[in-house]
Design a protein around this motif. Structure first.
Motif, mmCIF file in Angstrom:
data_model
loop_
_atom_site.group_PDB
_atom_site.id
_atom_site.type_symbol
_atom_site.label_atom_id
_atom_site.label_comp_id
_atom_site.label_asym_id
_atom_site.label_seq_id
_atom_site.Cartn_x
_atom_site.Cartn_y
_atom_site.Cartn_z
ATOM 1 N N LYS A 1 -38.537 -56.641 -24.752
ATOM 2 C CA LYS A 1 -37.746 -56.782 -25.971
ATOM 3 C C LYS A 1 -38.157 -55.827 -27.080
ATOM 4 O O LYS A 1 -37.317 -55.351 -27.829
ATOM 5 C CB LYS A 1 -37.754 -58.222 -26.478
ATOM 6 C CG LYS A 1 -39.051 -58.667 -27.094
ATOM 7 C CD LYS A 1 -38.931 -60.074 -27.617
ATOM 8 C CE LYS A 1 -40.227 -60.491 -28.283
ATOM 9 N NZ LYS A 1 -40.131 -61.830 -28.805
ATOM 10 N N SER A 2 -39.428 -55.507 -27.201
ATOM 11 C CA SER A 2 -39.865 -54.628 -28.296
ATOM 12 C C SER A 2 -39.408 -53.188 -28.104
ATOM 13 O O SER A 2 -39.329 -52.430 -29.068
ATOM 14 C CB SER A 2 -41.378 -54.680 -28.447
ATOM 15 O OG SER A 2 -41.995 -54.204 -27.270
ATOM 16 N N SER A 3 -39.079 -52.797 -26.883
ATOM 17 C CA SER A 3 -38.662 -51.421 -26.638
ATOM 18 C C SER A 3 -37.142 -51.244 -26.636
ATOM 19 O O SER A 3 -36.656 -50.132 -26.523
ATOM 20 C CB SER A 3 -39.234 -50.924 -25.312
ATOM 21 O OG SER A 3 -38.708 -51.673 -24.238
ATOM 22 N N TRP B 1 -27.730 -52.239 -28.730
ATOM 23 C CA TRP B 1 -26.944 -53.091 -27.829
ATOM 24 C C TRP B 1 -26.684 -52.352 -26.512
ATOM 25 O O TRP B 1 -26.808 -52.920 -25.438
ATOM 26 C CB TRP B 1 -25.635 -53.500 -28.505
ATOM 27 C CG TRP B 1 -24.733 -54.284 -27.625
ATOM 28 C CD1 TRP B 1 -23.542 -53.875 -27.106
ATOM 29 C CD2 TRP B 1 -24.941 -55.615 -27.134
ATOM 30 N NE1 TRP B 1 -23.008 -54.870 -26.328
ATOM 31 C CE2 TRP B 1 -23.843 -55.947 -26.336
ATOM 32 C CE3 TRP B 1 -25.957 -56.548 -27.306
ATOM 33 C CZ2 TRP B 1 -23.725 -57.172 -25.700
ATOM 34 C CZ3 TRP B 1 -25.840 -57.779 -26.665
ATOM 35 C CH2 TRP B 1 -24.738 -58.087 -25.873
ATOM 36 N N THR B 2 -26.364 -51.079 -26.604
ATOM 37 C CA THR B 2 -26.120 -50.281 -25.395
ATOM 38 C C THR B 2 -27.368 -50.227 -24.524
ATOM 39 O O THR B 2 -27.291 -50.363 -23.304
ATOM 40 C CB THR B 2 -25.681 -48.854 -25.785
ATOM 41 O OG1 THR B 2 -24.520 -48.945 -26.613
ATOM 42 C CG2 THR B 2 -25.372 -48.018 -24.572
ATOM 43 N N ASP B 3 -28.513 -50.048 -25.147
ATOM 44 C CA ASP B 3 -29.783 -50.029 -24.423
ATOM 45 C C ASP B 3 -30.027 -51.378 -23.747
ATOM 46 O O ASP B 3 -30.483 -51.436 -22.607
ATOM 47 C CB ASP B 3 -30.921 -49.691 -25.380
ATOM 48 C CG ASP B 3 -32.252 -49.487 -24.685
ATOM 49 O OD1 ASP B 3 -32.259 -49.108 -23.497
ATOM 50 O OD2 ASP B 3 -33.290 -49.696 -25.339
ATOM 51 N N ALA B 4 -29.717 -52.464 -24.438
ATOM 52 C CA ALA B 4 -29.911 -53.807 -23.867
ATOM 53 C C ALA B 4 -29.056 -53.988 -22.613
ATOM 54 O O ALA B 4 -29.531 -54.513 -21.598
ATOM 55 C CB ALA B 4 -29.580 -54.872 -24.900
ATOM 56 N N LEU C 1 -27.564 -57.769 -30.561
ATOM 57 C CA LEU C 1 -28.908 -57.518 -30.026
ATOM 58 C C LEU C 1 -29.855 -58.663 -30.373
ATOM 59 O O LEU C 1 -30.620 -59.124 -29.525
ATOM 60 C CB LEU C 1 -29.439 -56.191 -30.559
ATOM 61 C CG LEU C 1 -30.763 -55.703 -29.998
ATOM 62 C CD1 LEU C 1 -30.682 -55.548 -28.490
ATOM 63 C CD2 LEU C 1 -31.138 -54.376 -30.645
ATOM 64 N N ARG C 2 -29.791 -59.129 -31.606
ATOM 65 C CA ARG C 2 -30.663 -60.243 -32.007
ATOM 66 C C ARG C 2 -30.253 -61.555 -31.345
ATOM 67 O O ARG C 2 -31.087 -62.417 -31.100
ATOM 68 C CB ARG C 2 -30.656 -60.404 -33.521
ATOM 69 C CG ARG C 2 -31.415 -59.302 -34.212
ATOM 70 C CD ARG C 2 -31.660 -59.572 -35.647
ATOM 71 N NE ARG C 2 -30.470 -60.099 -36.299
ATOM 72 C CZ ARG C 2 -30.411 -60.488 -37.555
ATOM 73 N NH1 ARG C 2 -31.471 -60.416 -38.303
ATOM 74 N NH2 ARG C 2 -29.303 -60.944 -38.069
ATOM 75 N N GLY C 3 -28.964 -61.721 -31.032
ATOM 76 C CA GLY C 3 -28.491 -62.967 -30.446
ATOM 77 C C GLY C 3 -28.516 -63.008 -28.935
ATOM 78 O O GLY C 3 -28.291 -64.060 -28.332
ATOM 79 N N LEU C 4 -28.804 -61.892 -28.296
ATOM 80 C CA LEU C 4 -28.816 -61.841 -26.829
ATOM 81 C C LEU C 4 -29.720 -62.897 -26.194
ATOM 82 O O LEU C 4 -29.332 -63.509 -25.194
ATOM 83 C CB LEU C 4 -29.193 -60.434 -26.349
ATOM 84 C CG LEU C 4 -29.186 -60.216 -24.844
ATOM 85 C CD1 LEU C 4 -27.806 -60.469 -24.259
ATOM 86 C CD2 LEU C 4 -29.651 -58.802 -24.512
#
Length: 114
Positions: free
Chosen positions: A67-69, A73-76, A48-51
């Motif tokens: 990005k704040s919401s 990873w699944t949500d992304a 998630l942080r590296g996306l």
């Protein structure tokens, strides 16, 4: 017992720019990132942080707005599919709306996402 070292997307070569609007391009990108994650032991948190390292041009700009919401990873991945995947036809959206029964909430309190 030695714990496997967690890695990041630093050496991942997959990139997605969002300009083609081709769902196959998006799914190929997601598949490439998932395979890389599995092979290199990238945790959900690090993924998630590296996306942002893997998103370029339009995809990077659009991710900045939400990005704040994004909390997982699944949500992304769901958000990427929502932003750049194949748009759902109106009749399917309406079918989903009418399939959801109203409980005790007031109709004016329920948000509608179209």
């Amino acid at each position: 017992m030695r714990r496997a070292q967690e890695t990041s997307f630093a050496k991942c070569t997959a990139r997605f720019n969002g300009s083609s609007r081709n769902a196959d391009d998006l799914e190929a990108f997601i598949e490439a990132t998932e395979v890389y994650r599995d092979c290199t032991n990238v945790s959900d948190e690090h993924a998630l942080r590296g996306l942002p390292m893997l998103l370029v041009v339009e995809a990077a700009v659009r991710r900045q707005g939400v990005k704040s919401s994004i909390t997982s990873w699944t949500d992304a991945l769901q958000r990427l599919r929502g932003m750049f995947g194949v748009p759902r036809p109106g009749y399917k959206i309406l079918r989903d709306i009418f399939a959801t029964e109203q409980n005790s909430e007031r109709a004016d309190d329920v948000p509608i996402y179209l």
